[in-house]
Scaffold this motif. Structure first.
Motif, PDB file in Angstrom:
ATOM      1  N   HIS A  25       0.836  -1.201   0.000  1.00  0.00           N
ATOM      2  CA  HIS A  25       0.000   0.000   0.000  1.00  0.00           C
ATOM      3  C   HIS A  25       0.876   1.259   0.000  1.00  0.00           C
ATOM      4  O   HIS A  25       0.632   2.193  -0.765  1.00  0.00           O
ATOM      5  CB  HIS A  25      -0.912  -0.015   1.227  1.00  0.00           C
ATOM      6  CG  HIS A  25      -1.737   1.210   1.375  1.00  0.00           C
ATOM      7  ND1 HIS A  25      -2.848   1.445   0.612  1.00  0.00           N
ATOM      8  CD2 HIS A  25      -1.602   2.277   2.193  1.00  0.00           C
ATOM      9  CE1 HIS A  25      -3.374   2.611   0.952  1.00  0.00           C
ATOM     10  NE2 HIS A  25      -2.635   3.132   1.904  1.00  0.00           N
ATOM     11  N   LEU A  26       1.907   1.272   0.821  1.00  0.00           N
ATOM     12  CA  LEU A  26       2.787   2.442   0.893  1.00  0.00           C
ATOM     13  C   LEU A  26       3.539   2.668  -0.414  1.00  0.00           C
ATOM     14  O   LEU A  26       3.736   3.810  -0.826  1.00  0.00           O
ATOM     15  CB  LEU A  26       3.784   2.283   2.038  1.00  0.00           C
ATOM     16  CG  LEU A  26       3.232   2.510   3.429  1.00  0.00           C
ATOM     17  CD1 LEU A  26       4.298   2.196   4.476  1.00  0.00           C
ATOM     18  CD2 LEU A  26       2.714   3.920   3.605  1.00  0.00           C
ATOM     19  N   ARG A  28       2.534   2.164  -3.346  1.00  0.00           N
ATOM     20  CA  ARG A  28       1.622   2.785  -4.327  1.00  0.00           C
ATOM     21  C   ARG A  28       1.307   4.240  -3.982  1.00  0.00           C
ATOM     22  O   ARG A  28       0.777   4.965  -4.801  1.00  0.00           O
ATOM     23  CB  ARG A  28       0.316   2.000  -4.398  1.00  0.00           C
ATOM     24  CG  ARG A  28       0.455   0.649  -5.046  1.00  0.00           C
ATOM     25  CD  ARG A  28      -0.916   0.032  -5.332  1.00  0.00           C
ATOM     26  NE  ARG A  28      -1.808   0.016  -4.193  1.00  0.00           N
ATOM     27  CZ  ARG A  28      -1.924  -0.994  -3.326  1.00  0.00           C
ATOM     28  NH1 ARG A  28      -1.170  -2.060  -3.447  1.00  0.00           N
ATOM     29  NH2 ARG A  28      -2.793  -0.936  -2.335  1.00  0.00           N
ATOM     30  N   ARG A  29       1.626   4.662  -2.774  1.00  0.00           N
ATOM     31  CA  ARG A  29       1.250   6.001  -2.322  1.00  0.00           C
ATOM     32  C   ARG A  29       2.453   6.769  -1.806  1.00  0.00           C
ATOM     33  O   ARG A  29       2.547   7.102  -0.658  1.00  0.00           O
ATOM     34  CB  ARG A  29       0.185   5.890  -1.231  1.00  0.00           C
ATOM     35  CG  ARG A  29      -1.139   5.526  -1.832  1.00  0.00           C
ATOM     36  CD  ARG A  29      -2.067   4.908  -0.843  1.00  0.00           C
ATOM     37  NE  ARG A  29      -3.324   4.535  -1.467  1.00  0.00           N
ATOM     38  CZ  ARG A  29      -3.494   3.432  -2.170  1.00  0.00           C
ATOM     39  NH1 ARG A  29      -2.515   2.611  -2.376  1.00  0.00           N
ATOM     40  NH2 ARG A  29      -4.671   3.155  -2.700  1.00  0.00           N
ATOM     41  N   ARG A  30       3.344   7.104  -2.705  1.00  0.00           N
ATOM     42  CA  ARG A  30       4.579   7.784  -2.328  1.00  0.00           C
ATOM     43  C   ARG A  30       4.425   9.294  -2.162  1.00  0.00           C
ATOM     44  O   ARG A  30       5.292   9.935  -1.630  1.00  0.00           O
ATOM     45  CB  ARG A  30       5.650   7.535  -3.385  1.00  0.00           C
ATOM     46  CG  ARG A  30       6.068   6.121  -3.437  1.00  0.00           C
ATOM     47  CD  ARG A  30       7.529   6.037  -3.752  1.00  0.00           C
ATOM     48  NE  ARG A  30       7.924   4.662  -3.837  1.00  0.00           N
ATOM     49  CZ  ARG A  30       8.305   3.945  -2.792  1.00  0.00           C
ATOM     50  NH1 ARG A  30       8.327   4.465  -1.612  1.00  0.00           N
ATOM     51  NH2 ARG A  30       8.660   2.696  -2.946  1.00  0.00           N
ATOM     52  N   SER A  31       3.337   9.871  -2.631  1.00  0.00           N
ATOM     53  CA  SER A  31       3.236  11.327  -2.648  1.00  0.00           C
ATOM     54  C   SER A  31       2.475  11.874  -1.445  1.00  0.00           C
ATOM     55  O   SER A  31       1.627  12.739  -1.586  1.00  0.00           O
ATOM     56  CB  SER A  31       2.569  11.791  -3.946  1.00  0.00           C
ATOM     57  OG  SER A  31       1.268  11.248  -4.015  1.00  0.00           O
ATOM     58  N   ALA A  32       2.780  11.400  -0.253  1.00  0.00           N
ATOM     59  CA  ALA A  32       2.073  11.851   0.946  1.00  0.00           C
ATOM     60  C   ALA A  32       2.198  13.357   1.134  1.00  0.00           C
ATOM     61  O   ALA A  32       1.227  14.025   1.500  1.00  0.00           O
ATOM     62  CB  ALA A  32       2.601  11.125   2.181  1.00  0.00           C
ATOM     63  N   SER A  35      -0.130  15.156  -1.297  1.00  0.00           N
ATOM     64  CA  SER A  35      -1.521  14.933  -0.896  1.00  0.00           C
ATOM     65  C   SER A  35      -1.875  15.757   0.321  1.00  0.00           C
ATOM     66  O   SER A  35      -2.954  16.358   0.387  1.00  0.00           O
ATOM     67  CB  SER A  35      -1.761  13.451  -0.591  1.00  0.00           C
ATOM     68  OG  SER A  35      -1.531  12.673  -1.735  1.00  0.00           O
ATOM     69  N   HIS A 135       6.928   4.634   6.223  1.00  0.00           N
ATOM     70  CA  HIS A 135       7.794   4.256   5.104  1.00  0.00           C
ATOM     71  C   HIS A 135       9.116   3.681   5.608  1.00  0.00           C
ATOM     72  O   HIS A 135       9.607   2.700   5.052  1.00  0.00           O
ATOM     73  CB  HIS A 135       8.053   5.460   4.189  1.00  0.00           C
ATOM     74  CG  HIS A 135       6.969   5.681   3.191  1.00  0.00           C
ATOM     75  ND1 HIS A 135       6.871   4.959   2.026  1.00  0.00           N
ATOM     76  CD2 HIS A 135       5.925   6.531   3.176  1.00  0.00           C
ATOM     77  CE1 HIS A 135       5.827   5.353   1.344  1.00  0.00           C
ATOM     78  NE2 HIS A 135       5.231   6.314   2.022  1.00  0.00           N
ATOM     79  N   ASP A 139       8.459   0.092   4.239  1.00  0.00           N
ATOM     80  CA  ASP A 139       8.770   0.139   2.814  1.00  0.00           C
ATOM     81  C   ASP A 139      10.072  -0.618   2.551  1.00  0.00           C
ATOM     82  O   ASP A 139      11.138  -0.172   2.952  1.00  0.00           O
ATOM     83  CB  ASP A 139       8.880   1.583   2.343  1.00  0.00           C
ATOM     84  CG  ASP A 139       9.044   1.716   0.839  1.00  0.00           C
ATOM     85  OD1 ASP A 139       9.305   0.694   0.171  1.00  0.00           O
ATOM     86  OD2 ASP A 139       8.922   2.834   0.350  1.00  0.00           O
ATOM     87  N   SER A 145       8.656   8.905   1.858  1.00  0.00           N
ATOM     88  CA  SER A 145       8.077  10.041   1.158  1.00  0.00           C
ATOM     89  C   SER A 145       8.363  11.317   1.899  1.00  0.00           C
ATOM     90  O   SER A 145       8.673  11.338   3.041  1.00  0.00           O
ATOM     91  CB  SER A 145       6.571   9.866   1.024  1.00  0.00           C
ATOM     92  OG  SER A 145       5.941   9.886   2.275  1.00  0.00           O
TER      93      SER A 145
END
Length: 145
Positions: A25-26, A28-32, A35, A135, A139, A145
């Motif tokens: 999940h992390l 896929r979502r590197r742009s914390a 966001s 992360h 990760d 991130s």
């Protein structure tokens, strides 16, 4: 929900699967950071629309701040399960910050004046710190991130 095909894993296996899924999940979502900044900017821009409109406030708060707080609580619980207490505490702190933000936002929606930007900023700092920690511990690529 039918559980007749559910597979019950031993605790070490369940924790390994949970860690693997959280890691995926992390990744896929590197742009914390992006966001969080977009969320903060939008929240501050939307405040004017919430002034003296409590029904809109409640719907808005549920769809935004409460969801972020709930996600933070769940992440804290998961990281506690995975024996990552420092990361778990950062997410618990983010959840508490979301509660504070929600109360401050309610005051603004009720017509009171206060510096909401500093509360939003603090909440985003808590969230970003928690995400960076997640992360670091989950990760496998080591790219925070």
């Amino acid at each position: 929900v039918k559980l007749d095909r559910a597979v019950v894993l031993a605790e070490p296996d369940a924790k390994r699967v949970a860690r693997d899924l959280a890691s995926q999940h992390l990744v896929r979502r590197r742009s914390a950071e992006d966001s969080a900044q977009r969320f903060a900017d939008r929240l501050l821009a939307d405040v004017q629309h919430l002034l003296s409109d409590l029904p809109s406030f409640h719907a808005y708060a549920f769809a935004t701040v409460r969801q972020l707080g709930a996600a933070s609580e769940l992440a804290s619980d998961l990281l506690t399960l995975l024996n990552e207490p420092a990361s778990a505490e950062l997410f618990a702190s983010a959840a508490r910050s979301c509660k504070t933000l929600q109360f401050k936002l309610a005051r603004v929606a009720a017509g009171r004046s206060l510096d909401l930007a500093s509360v939003v900023d603090e909440t985003m700092k808590c969230w970003l710190s928690a995400m960076a920690s997640a992360h670091r511990v989950l990760d496998p690529s080591g790219v925070a991130s």
